[in-house]
Design a protein around this motif. Sequence first.
Motif, PDB file in Angstrom:
ATOM      1  N   ASP A  15       0.832  -1.203   0.000  1.00  8.00           N
ATOM      2  CA  ASP A  15       0.000   0.000   0.000  1.00  8.00           C
ATOM      3  C   ASP A  15       0.865   1.250   0.000  1.00  8.00           C
ATOM      4  O   ASP A  15       0.646   2.173  -0.786  1.00  8.00           O
ATOM      5  CB  ASP A  15      -0.927   0.022   1.215  1.00  8.00           C
ATOM      6  N   LEU A  16       1.854   1.284   0.886  1.00  9.82           N
ATOM      7  CA  LEU A  16       2.724   2.456   0.976  1.00  9.82           C
ATOM      8  C   LEU A  16       3.466   2.697  -0.332  1.00  9.82           C
ATOM      9  O   LEU A  16       3.537   3.829  -0.816  1.00  9.82           O
ATOM     10  CB  LEU A  16       3.721   2.295   2.132  1.00  9.82           C
ATOM     11  N   LEU A  17       4.014   1.638  -0.900  1.00 10.49           N
ATOM     12  CA  LEU A  17       4.725   1.776  -2.175  1.00 10.49           C
ATOM     13  C   LEU A  17       3.769   2.234  -3.271  1.00 10.49           C
ATOM     14  O   LEU A  17       4.132   3.045  -4.124  1.00 10.49           O
ATOM     15  CB  LEU A  17       5.405   0.462  -2.557  1.00 10.49           C
ATOM     16  N   GLY A  18       2.559   1.723  -3.252  1.00 10.39           N
ATOM     17  CA  GLY A  18       1.547   2.120  -4.235  1.00 10.39           C
ATOM     18  C   GLY A  18       1.148   3.581  -4.113  1.00 10.39           C
ATOM     19  O   GLY A  18       0.744   4.207  -5.093  1.00 10.39           O
ATOM     20  N   TRP A  19       1.255   4.129  -2.915  1.00 10.74           N
ATOM     21  CA  TRP A  19       0.942   5.540  -2.691  1.00 10.74           C
ATOM     22  C   TRP A  19       2.138   6.431  -2.998  1.00 10.74           C
ATOM     23  O   TRP A  19       2.080   7.646  -2.791  1.00 10.74           O
ATOM     24  CB  TRP A  19       0.490   5.777  -1.259  1.00 10.74           C
ATOM     25  N   GLY A  20       3.233   5.822  -3.464  1.00  8.81           N
ATOM     26  CA  GLY A  20       4.395   6.609  -3.856  1.00  8.81           C
ATOM     27  C   GLY A  20       5.432   6.826  -2.774  1.00  8.81           C
ATOM     28  O   GLY A  20       6.352   7.615  -2.951  1.00  8.81           O
ATOM     29  N   VAL A  21       5.280   6.143  -1.638  1.00 10.38           N
ATOM     30  CA  VAL A  21       6.276   6.263  -0.571  1.00 10.38           C
ATOM     31  C   VAL A  21       7.548   5.554  -1.040  1.00 10.38           C
ATOM     32  O   VAL A  21       7.489   4.390  -1.429  1.00 10.38           O
ATOM     33  CB  VAL A  21       5.759   5.640   0.747  1.00 10.38           C
ATOM     34  N   PRO A  22       8.698   6.229  -1.006  1.00 14.04           N
ATOM     35  CA  PRO A  22       9.940   5.583  -1.440  1.00 14.04           C
ATOM     36  C   PRO A  22      10.303   4.424  -0.499  1.00 14.04           C
ATOM     37  O   PRO A  22      10.117   4.521   0.717  1.00 14.04           O
ATOM     38  CB  PRO A  22      10.995   6.686  -1.344  1.00 14.04           C
ATOM     39  N   SER A  23      10.814   3.355  -1.080  1.00 11.94           N
ATOM     40  CA  SER A  23      11.162   2.186  -0.266  1.00 11.94           C
ATOM     41  C   SER A  23      12.212   2.534   0.780  1.00 11.94           C
ATOM     42  O   SER A  23      12.227   1.955   1.868  1.00 11.94           O
ATOM     43  CB  SER A  23      11.634   1.037  -1.154  1.00 11.94           C
ATOM     44  N   GLU A  24      13.088   3.499   0.475  1.00  6.59           N
ATOM     45  CA  GLU A  24      14.122   3.901   1.420  1.00  6.59           C
ATOM     46  C   GLU A  24      13.523   4.538   2.670  1.00  6.59           C
ATOM     47  O   GLU A  24      14.111   4.494   3.752  1.00  6.59           O
ATOM     48  CB  GLU A  24      15.114   4.859   0.754  1.00  6.59           C
ATOM     49  N   TYR A  25      12.337   5.118   2.543  1.00  5.53           N
ATOM     50  CA  TYR A  25      11.663   5.738   3.686  1.00  5.53           C
ATOM     51  C   TYR A  25      11.356   4.705   4.759  1.00  5.53           C
ATOM     52  O   TYR A  25      11.399   5.008   5.949  1.00  5.53           O
ATOM     53  CB  TYR A  25      10.384   6.438   3.224  1.00  5.53           C
ATOM     54  N   LEU A  26      11.055   3.481   4.337  1.00  5.99           N
ATOM     55  CA  LEU A  26      10.717   2.426   5.289  1.00  5.99           C
ATOM     56  C   LEU A  26      11.878   2.142   6.234  1.00  5.99           C
ATOM     57  O   LEU A  26      11.666   1.765   7.392  1.00  5.99           O
ATOM     58  CB  LEU A  26      10.311   1.147   4.553  1.00  5.99           C
ATOM     59  N   LEU A  27      13.096   2.322   5.739  1.00  6.92           N
ATOM     60  CA  LEU A  27      14.273   2.101   6.586  1.00  6.92           C
ATOM     61  C   LEU A  27      14.321   3.111   7.729  1.00  6.92           C
ATOM     62  O   LEU A  27      14.674   2.768   8.851  1.00  6.92           O
ATOM     63  CB  LEU A  27      15.559   2.219   5.761  1.00  6.92           C
ATOM     64  N   GLY A  28      13.953   4.334   7.444  1.00  2.00           N
ATOM     65  CA  GLY A  28      14.011   5.391   8.440  1.00  2.00           C
ATOM     66  C   GLY A  28      12.841   5.402   9.402  1.00  2.00           C
ATOM     67  O   GLY A  28      12.863   6.136  10.393  1.00  2.00           O
ATOM     68  N   CYS A  29      11.813   4.620   9.110  1.00  2.78           N
ATOM     69  CA  CYS A  29      10.611   4.587   9.953  1.00  2.78           C
ATOM     70  C   CYS A  29      10.744   3.650  11.147  1.00  2.78           C
ATOM     71  O   CYS A  29       9.864   3.597  11.991  1.00  2.78           O
ATOM     72  CB  CYS A  29       9.411   4.116   9.145  1.00  2.78           C
ATOM     73  N   GLY A  30      11.813   2.873  11.162  1.00  2.00           N
ATOM     74  CA  GLY A  30      11.973   1.924  12.259  1.00  2.00           C
ATOM     75  C   GLY A  30      11.479   0.526  11.932  1.00  2.00           C
ATOM     76  O   GLY A  30      11.457  -0.336  12.802  1.00  2.00           O
ATOM     77  N   LEU A  31      11.065   0.313  10.690  1.00  3.94           N
ATOM     78  CA  LEU A  31      10.660  -1.029  10.277  1.00  3.94           C
ATOM     79  C   LEU A  31      11.897  -1.921  10.286  1.00  3.94           C
ATOM     80  O   LEU A  31      12.947  -1.527   9.780  1.00  3.94           O
ATOM     81  CB  LEU A  31      10.043  -0.986   8.885  1.00  3.94           C
ATOM     82  N   ALA A  32      11.798  -3.078  10.881  1.00  2.85           N
ATOM     83  CA  ALA A  32      12.953  -3.974  11.004  1.00  2.85           C
ATOM     84  C   ALA A  32      13.526  -4.302   9.632  1.00  2.85           C
ATOM     85  O   ALA A  32      12.783  -4.591   8.691  1.00  2.85           O
ATOM     86  CB  ALA A  32      12.552  -5.256  11.717  1.00  2.85           C
ATOM     87  N   ARG A  33      14.834  -4.244   9.541  1.00  7.40           N
ATOM     88  CA  ARG A  33      15.491  -4.511   8.253  1.00  7.40           C
ATOM     89  C   ARG A  33      15.213  -5.927   7.790  1.00  7.40           C
ATOM     90  O   ARG A  33      15.105  -6.185   6.596  1.00  7.40           O
ATOM     91  CB  ARG A  33      16.984  -4.219   8.329  1.00  7.40           C
ATOM     92  N   GLU A  34      15.054  -6.860   8.725  1.00 10.59           N
ATOM     93  CA  GLU A  34      14.722  -8.236   8.352  1.00 10.59           C
ATOM     94  C   GLU A  34      13.338  -8.302   7.720  1.00 10.59           C
ATOM     95  O   GLU A  34      13.134  -9.009   6.736  1.00 10.59           O
ATOM     96  CB  GLU A  34      14.783  -9.170   9.579  1.00 10.59           C
TER      97      GLU A  34
END
Length: 69
Positions: A15-34
């Motif tokens: 959903d986030l990617l579909g809304w145009g959120v860059p995948s790199e943003y997920l790294l900065g949000c605290g989502l586990a790298r695994e």
Amino acid sequence: MTAQEFSEAKMIILDLLGWGVPSEYLLGCGLAREAIYYAFTEMNLRLPRGLDTDGIVPYDPPAHYVLPR
């Protein structure tokens, strides 16, 4: 993380990617790298730039689990 939670996380990521959120943003949000690594790998998506995969056990999902491109 249970299988159900992982499935929900993948849907949220899509959903986030579909809304145009860059995948790199997920790294900065605290989502586990695994979680990022396994979700992106299973969905056959390009891993975000800057994702440190050191120490993550490689995962090759069965062919019927991978979303076609």
